[in-house]
Scaffold this motif. Structure first.
Motif, PDB file in Angstrom:
ATOM      1  N   LYS A  67     -18.320   8.926 -17.272  1.00 46.95           N
ATOM      2  CA  LYS A  67     -19.147   9.557 -16.245  1.00 46.95           C
ATOM      3  C   LYS A  67     -19.911   8.497 -15.450  1.00 46.95           C
ATOM      4  O   LYS A  67     -20.568   7.634 -16.028  1.00 46.95           O
ATOM      5  N   LYS A  95     -28.212   5.747  -1.069  1.00 48.86           N
ATOM      6  CA  LYS A  95     -28.588   7.157  -1.001  1.00 48.86           C
ATOM      7  C   LYS A  95     -27.465   8.083  -1.452  1.00 48.86           C
ATOM      8  O   LYS A  95     -27.687   9.279  -1.643  1.00 48.86           O
ATOM      9  N   LEU A  96     -26.259   7.537  -1.612  1.00 48.61           N
ATOM     10  CA  LEU A  96     -25.098   8.354  -1.954  1.00 48.61           C
ATOM     11  C   LEU A  96     -25.014   8.583  -3.456  1.00 48.61           C
ATOM     12  O   LEU A  96     -25.704   7.949  -4.247  1.00 48.61           O
ATOM     13  N   SER A  97     -24.125   9.495  -3.833  1.00 48.91           N
ATOM     14  CA  SER A  97     -23.876   9.729  -5.248  1.00 48.91           C
ATOM     15  C   SER A  97     -23.130   8.547  -5.849  1.00 48.91           C
ATOM     16  O   SER A  97     -22.524   7.737  -5.132  1.00 48.91           O
ATOM     17  N   ALA A  98     -23.147   8.437  -7.160  1.00 43.89           N
ATOM     18  CA  ALA A  98     -22.465   7.334  -7.835  1.00 43.89           C
ATOM     19  C   ALA A  98     -20.978   7.314  -7.512  1.00 43.89           C
ATOM     20  O   ALA A  98     -20.395   6.253  -7.268  1.00 43.89           O
ATOM     21  N   ASP A  99     -20.340   8.488  -7.499  1.00 40.42           N
ATOM     22  CA  ASP A  99     -18.910   8.554  -7.203  1.00 40.42           C
ATOM     23  C   ASP A  99     -18.607   8.055  -5.796  1.00 40.42           C
ATOM     24  O   ASP A  99     -17.612   7.346  -5.588  1.00 40.42           O
ATOM     25  N   LYS A 100     -19.452   8.414  -4.839  1.00 38.14           N
ATOM     26  CA  LYS A 100     -19.216   7.989  -3.464  1.00 38.14           C
ATOM     27  C   LYS A 100     -19.471   6.493  -3.286  1.00 38.14           C
ATOM     28  O   LYS A 100     -18.770   5.822  -2.532  1.00 38.14           O
ATOM     29  N   VAL A 117     -23.742   0.900 -10.166  1.00 44.99           N
ATOM     30  CA  VAL A 117     -23.105   2.135 -10.616  1.00 44.99           C
ATOM     31  C   VAL A 117     -22.619   1.877 -12.031  1.00 44.99           C
ATOM     32  O   VAL A 117     -21.986   0.851 -12.300  1.00 44.99           O
ATOM     33  N   GLU A 170     -22.831   7.118 -12.963  1.00 39.82           N
ATOM     34  CA  GLU A 170     -24.220   7.375 -12.605  1.00 39.82           C
ATOM     35  C   GLU A 170     -24.761   6.196 -11.811  1.00 39.82           C
ATOM     36  O   GLU A 170     -24.303   5.064 -11.982  1.00 39.82           O
ATOM     37  N   LYS A 171     -25.729   6.490 -10.958  1.00 41.92           N
ATOM     38  CA  LYS A 171     -26.396   5.404 -10.245  1.00 41.92           C
ATOM     39  C   LYS A 171     -27.324   4.661 -11.193  1.00 41.92           C
ATOM     40  O   LYS A 171     -28.061   5.264 -11.963  1.00 41.92           O
ATOM     41  N   GLU A 189     -19.021   4.195  -5.604  1.00 40.16           N
ATOM     42  CA  GLU A 189     -17.865   3.533  -6.219  1.00 40.16           C
ATOM     43  C   GLU A 189     -16.644   3.632  -5.317  1.00 40.16           C
ATOM     44  O   GLU A 189     -15.881   2.671  -5.169  1.00 40.16           O
TER      45      GLU A 189
END
Length: 265
Positions: A187, A44-49, A204, A189-190, A51
């Motif tokens: 960049k 459910k998190l962003s791709a950055d989180k 990711v 992305e999920k 990773e």
């Protein structure tokens, strides 16, 4: 609109149910299912989180098993290593040779067959010839060939002062390997929900996959499970996170100590 009998509607419902079940087993979501149900929630998190959490999990782990291929300077290595903070053991293969590595603390052992040492001798000879600007490498001596036979299938203690020590030790250093292998570029992305073995995972990607693709566990701790490196630089799988394993020095009768440097053959 053509009406369907109850029997036909039941058959269609059963078919759709079977299809959804098959897709779920294959790791694909759909048919109204929640892909994050029963997971650790990182999907459910962003791709950055995602990773970031995967890196934190890897950094905090005591051990891991790393297997797959790594391309370095155009040369492909196949690794199967068990790694922890104070040592490692496993096998490394390249096009030219196969060898085993064992490290306990700062003590590093190398085990290979006679063919490996013969190749090592030839590289040493060619390097010496190049340094002397000679068109041909010097012919090996009988002593060098005999040494290769004696070293075959023995654990050779690699001297810390030898030029090979740092390179070989890198294959046994958990932190160095993980830091070097787990980087995504561009960049983030999920990607798709997937499976690595029997474990559900979320991908990711960096630059839509061109900058690498990382699969992160959706069960328990969000460990990295598979890394597809950018530019086709190899694919590795990571398993057995945190599982302890023992490291023992080789028997004295199976060990050769060559002092301050490895032999040329």
């Amino acid at each position: 609109m053509t009406p369907f009998s109850p029997a036909v509607r039941l058959r269609r419902a059963a078919l759709l149910g079977a299809l959804c079940a098959g897709l779920a087993v294959a790791g694909t979501t759909g048919c109204g299912a929640d892909p994050d149900e029963g997971t650790n929630g990182v999907g459910k998190l962003s791709a950055d989180k995602i990773e970031s959490k995967a890196r934190a999990a890897a950094t905090g782990a005591d051990s891991v098993r790393l297997s797959g291929t790594v391309v370095v300077s155009g040369k492909t290595f196949t690794l199967d290593m068990r790694l922890k903070a104070d040592g490692a053991s496993g096998e490394v293969k390249s096009k030219d040779s196969t060898f085993q590595l064992l490290r306990l603390g700062e003590t590093l052992y190398l085990k290979a067959d006679a063919a490996f040492w013969d190749h090592h001798r030839k590289e040493e000879a060619e390097g010496a010839a190049g340094a002397q600007e000679s068109p041909e490498a010097p012919e090996p001596s009988g002593d060098a060939a005999t040494a290769a036979d004696k070293l075959g299938d023995k654990f050779v203690k690699v001297p810390a002062a030898d030029a090979s020590y740092k390179q070989l030790r890198g294959f046994t250093d958990m932190r160095v390997l993980l830091d070097g292998l787990l980087g995504l570029h561009g960049k983030l992305e999920k990607g798709a929900y997937t499976r690595v073995g029997n474990t559900r995972a979320i991908q990711v990607t960096g630059d839509k996959g061109e900058g690498g693709r990382l699969a992160v566990s959706l069960l328990g701790t969000p460990y990295p499970l598979r890394m597809e490196r950018a530019g086709g630089a190899g694919v590795v799988e990571l398993a057995d996170w945190g599982q302890p394993f023992a490291l023992e020095p080789p028997a004295k009768g199976d060990t050769v100590d060559y002092g301050s440097s490895l032999p040329a053959g």
